[in-house]
Write a protein that holds these residues in place. Structure first.
Motif, PDB file in Angstrom:
ATOM      1  N   ASN A 290       1.406   4.974   0.715  1.00  0.00           N
ATOM      2  CA  ASN A 290       0.817   6.033   1.532  1.00  0.00           C
ATOM      3  C   ASN A 290       0.936   7.375   0.838  1.00  0.00           C
ATOM      4  O   ASN A 290       1.999   7.742   0.323  1.00  0.00           O
ATOM      5  N   GLU A 291      -0.135   8.103   0.823  1.00  0.00           N
ATOM      6  CA  GLU A 291      -0.131   9.449   0.234  1.00  0.00           C
ATOM      7  C   GLU A 291       0.316  10.462   1.291  1.00  0.00           C
ATOM      8  O   GLU A 291       0.076  10.269   2.483  1.00  0.00           O
TER       9      GLU A 291
ATOM     10  N   VAL B 112       0.860  -1.188   0.000  1.00  0.00           N
ATOM     11  CA  VAL B 112       0.000   0.000   0.000  1.00  0.00           C
ATOM     12  C   VAL B 112       0.893   1.233   0.000  1.00  0.00           C
ATOM     13  O   VAL B 112       1.802   1.363   0.834  1.00  0.00           O
TER      14      VAL B 112
END
Length: 378
Positions: free
Chosen positions: A106-107, A104
């Motif tokens: 992460n922004e 995933v």
């Protein structure tokens, strides 16, 4: 219970196909040893000498036979079925990383670009540019290159960086490139990889190249993206095993066409793979690995310096290393031995490579092998 000589005959017969030897020679060798046993308690020195000659000539002839164990298989010729069997034999379980530990991003996170492999006639022609692309993308995620940091190494011209042997079969090959500490030679960098790359053009990219150059590829219906299957998977799995057999760090392998990325990493007795990753997922994970420890820029990193859990797959796969082939051993060792030791050494090497269990030789042959007075031909 079988006698040692009967065991020898059975074991050699079972090995005929494996070592690709002339069965007649194996029978001659067995017959010669049997004959020596027959004259063990005899004073018939003439027959004794004849049987010694039979055994000696059989061994000499056997040295010149090609062996399948000495005919290496290229990494690129390994299919997924064969790779799966090797993993099963090594008791390594294949685990789906997409399910076990999804990647995933992460922004906010940097955007990552695809690489257009269809501009190149083949993978070889485009590999250097794709390695440069990897470096540019990793820099976006904070990975540093240069002094006291990493270098992107081009390895694709070096064809046999990780020779391994498993179950009597040698595998030869390397990787297209990788990230390792700065200022290493190619040979040393190959053993200090942190992230490695295997480049494969997808069938869709190959078709686009042909179309761009005037070939409409009539009848081409199977073009598609790079998949983690078939020979692509087979080559990547065997290359990973080879790299782990020599590396100081449990590297992350990226099988990619510049658009789709498939990862392999080995932890304990698991080979974990992630397939169909986006470039952003790929470079985020690679940067996470490269920035995970300050020791990764150490160009003299030792396997034993790693935590125990990271050492385990490396230690296990060290057993796959190929020190030298049978002919290299015979040609490199036997001629330098005293003449009275050569036959014994040759027999021991051949027996080892044929996976024979130790046997008790007949007394006359034992005497012959240790006879210091045997004349030496010059």
């Amino acid at each position: 219970m079988s006698t040692p000589l009967e065991n020898l005959e059975q074991q050699y017969a079972a090995e005929v196909v494996k070592v690709n030897a002339d069965e007649g020679l194996l029978k001659r060798l067995e017959r010669g040893i049997r004959g020596l046993k027959g004259v063990a308690e005899s004073t018939d020195t003439q027959n004794d000498a004849a049987w010694r000659s039979e055994v000696t000539e059989s061994l000499k002839a056997l040295l010149n036979q090609p062996s399948k164990a000495m005919v290496p298989q290229a990494f690129s010729r390994v299919g997924s079925t064969q790779a799966n069997r090797v993993l099963a034999s090594l008791e390594i379980v294949e685990t789906v990383g997409n399910v076990l530990d999804p990647i995933v991003v992460n922004e906010p996170a940097p955007a990552s670009r695809d690489f257009d492999f269809s501009e190149y006639v083949n993978e070889y022609a485009g590999t250097l540019d794709l390695l440069k692309h990897h470096q540019v993308e990793l820099i976006k995620f904070g990975v540093k290159f240069g002094r006291d940091a990493f270098t992107m190494y081009d390895l694709h011209d070096h064809q046999n960086l990780f020779p391994i042997v498993h179950d009597g079969q040698e595998y030869h090959g390397g990787l297209d490139g990788g990230v390792a500490p700065h200022c290493l030679s190619i040979a040393s960098a190959a053993n200090q990889l942190r992230v490695a790359y295997e480049h494969k053009q997808s069938s869709a990219q190959k078709q686009r190249y042909r179309e761009y150059h005037g070939d409409k590829a009539q009848g081409q219906k199977t073009a598609g993206p790079l998949m983690y299957s078939g020979s692509e998977k087979g080559q990547s799995v065997i290359a990973s095993l080879g790299a782990y057999a020599y590396n100081a760090w449990p590297l992350l392998l990226d099988l990619t066409d510049g658009e789709v990325h498939h990862f392999i990493i080995i932890c304990d007795d698991e080979l974990i793979y992630w397939d169909n990753l986006t470039p952003q997922q790929a470079y985020a994970k690679q940067s996470e690995v490269l920035l995970s420890s300050a020791t990764l820029v150490d160009r003299k990193l030792k396997m034993t310096s790693n935590p125990d859990d990271l050492q385990r797959p490396l230690k296990k796969l060290r057993a796959l290393q190929v020190d030298s082939g049978l002919l290299e051993q015979l040609n490199g060792i036997v001629p330098d031995l005293p003449c009275e030791e050569r036959l014994a050494a040759s027999y021991e090497l051949i027996s080892t490579w044929a996976h024979l269990q130790p046997i008790m030789l007949p007394p006359p042959l034992q005497k012959f092998l240790r006879d210091d007075s045997a004349p030496c031909a010059h």
